[in-house]
Design a protein around this motif. Structure first.
Motif, mmCIF file in Angstrom:
data_model
loop_
_atom_site.group_PDB
_atom_site.id
_atom_site.type_symbol
_atom_site.label_atom_id
_atom_site.label_comp_id
_atom_site.label_asym_id
_atom_site.label_seq_id
_atom_site.Cartn_x
_atom_site.Cartn_y
_atom_site.Cartn_z
ATOM 1 N N ARG A 29 0.826 -1.218 0.000
ATOM 2 C CA ARG A 29 0.000 0.000 0.000
ATOM 3 C C ARG A 29 0.859 1.266 0.000
ATOM 4 O O ARG A 29 0.495 2.254 -0.624
ATOM 5 N N GLU A 30 1.971 1.238 0.696
ATOM 6 C CA GLU A 30 2.852 2.418 0.725
ATOM 7 C C GLU A 30 3.395 2.720 -0.669
ATOM 8 O O GLU A 30 3.536 3.879 -1.051
ATOM 9 N N PHE A 31 3.720 1.683 -1.429
ATOM 10 C CA PHE A 31 4.210 1.893 -2.789
ATOM 11 C C PHE A 31 3.123 2.517 -3.658
ATOM 12 O O PHE A 31 3.394 3.405 -4.469
ATOM 13 N N LEU A 32 1.899 2.044 -3.516
ATOM 14 C CA LEU A 32 0.806 2.560 -4.343
ATOM 15 C C LEU A 32 0.613 4.060 -4.165
ATOM 16 O O LEU A 32 0.176 4.743 -5.084
ATOM 17 N N LYS A 33 0.972 4.582 -3.002
ATOM 18 C CA LYS A 33 0.864 6.024 -2.764
ATOM 19 C C LYS A 33 1.887 6.821 -3.580
ATOM 20 O O LYS A 33 1.743 8.023 -3.739
ATOM 21 N N THR A 34 2.918 6.151 -4.096
ATOM 22 C CA THR A 34 3.993 6.845 -4.806
ATOM 23 C C THR A 34 3.808 6.875 -6.320
ATOM 24 O O THR A 34 4.528 7.599 -7.007
ATOM 25 N N VAL A 35 2.889 6.081 -6.858
ATOM 26 C CA VAL A 35 2.716 6.034 -8.310
ATOM 27 C C VAL A 35 1.869 7.210 -8.772
ATOM 28 O O VAL A 35 1.169 7.846 -7.982
#
Length: 155
Positions: free
Chosen positions: A110-116
């Protein structure tokens, strides 16, 4: 215009799915689609994410600025018309290519999805990754035909 890049975890092995994907893939030329397969790590999200991000960085180094789109069940659903509009307006307005990411069976942190730049969902239903990949390649072809006002996409 820059190109599309589809970066996926895992290798497509089913010859029937490969044939279907190849049929759509060879038709996509506006812009060209490059498919990159990254090694899967048995649902080790951190290693799979590292593989994806390394591939994104190598694409940026070779092709310049990229708009990053993660395919995820948590993303926004778009009609085929809206997807076509989104990808072509993004490429034209931002003067960049687009990297579409399909993670492994465990998805993305989920943390990665915030960066896309954008989270896209193909459907509220869950698909095996190899089917999601095929559906998405078909949708990119459909987006091209919509942009070109080709009769493949009928409203």
């Amino acid at each position: 215009m820059k190109d599309f890049h589809l970066i996926v975890i895992g290798k497509l092995k089913d010859k029937n799915l490969i044939a279907l994907e190849n049929d759509y893939h060879k038709r996509i030329n506006f812009p060209k689609l490059h498919i990159h397969e990254c090694k899967g790590h048995k649902e080790n999200i951190d290693l799979e994410l590292k593989e994806l991000l390394n591939k994104v960085e190598s694409i940026k180094a070779k092709h310049g600025k990229q708009h990053i789109v993660a395919l995820t069940e948590h993303g926004k659903t778009l009609t085929s018309d809206k997807l076509s509009q989104y990808v072509y307006e993004t490429m034209e307005n931002k003067q960049c290519g687009i990297c579409f990411l399909i993670g492994g069976a465990a998805g993305f942190p989920r943390e990665f999805l915030k960066t896309v730049d954008f989270q896209l969902s193909l459907s509220p239903m869950t698909f095996p990754h190899k089917i999601a990949r095929l559906v998405f390649v078909e949708q990119l072809y459909r987006a091209q035909t919509i942009k070109q006002d080709h009769p493949y996409h009928k409203n």
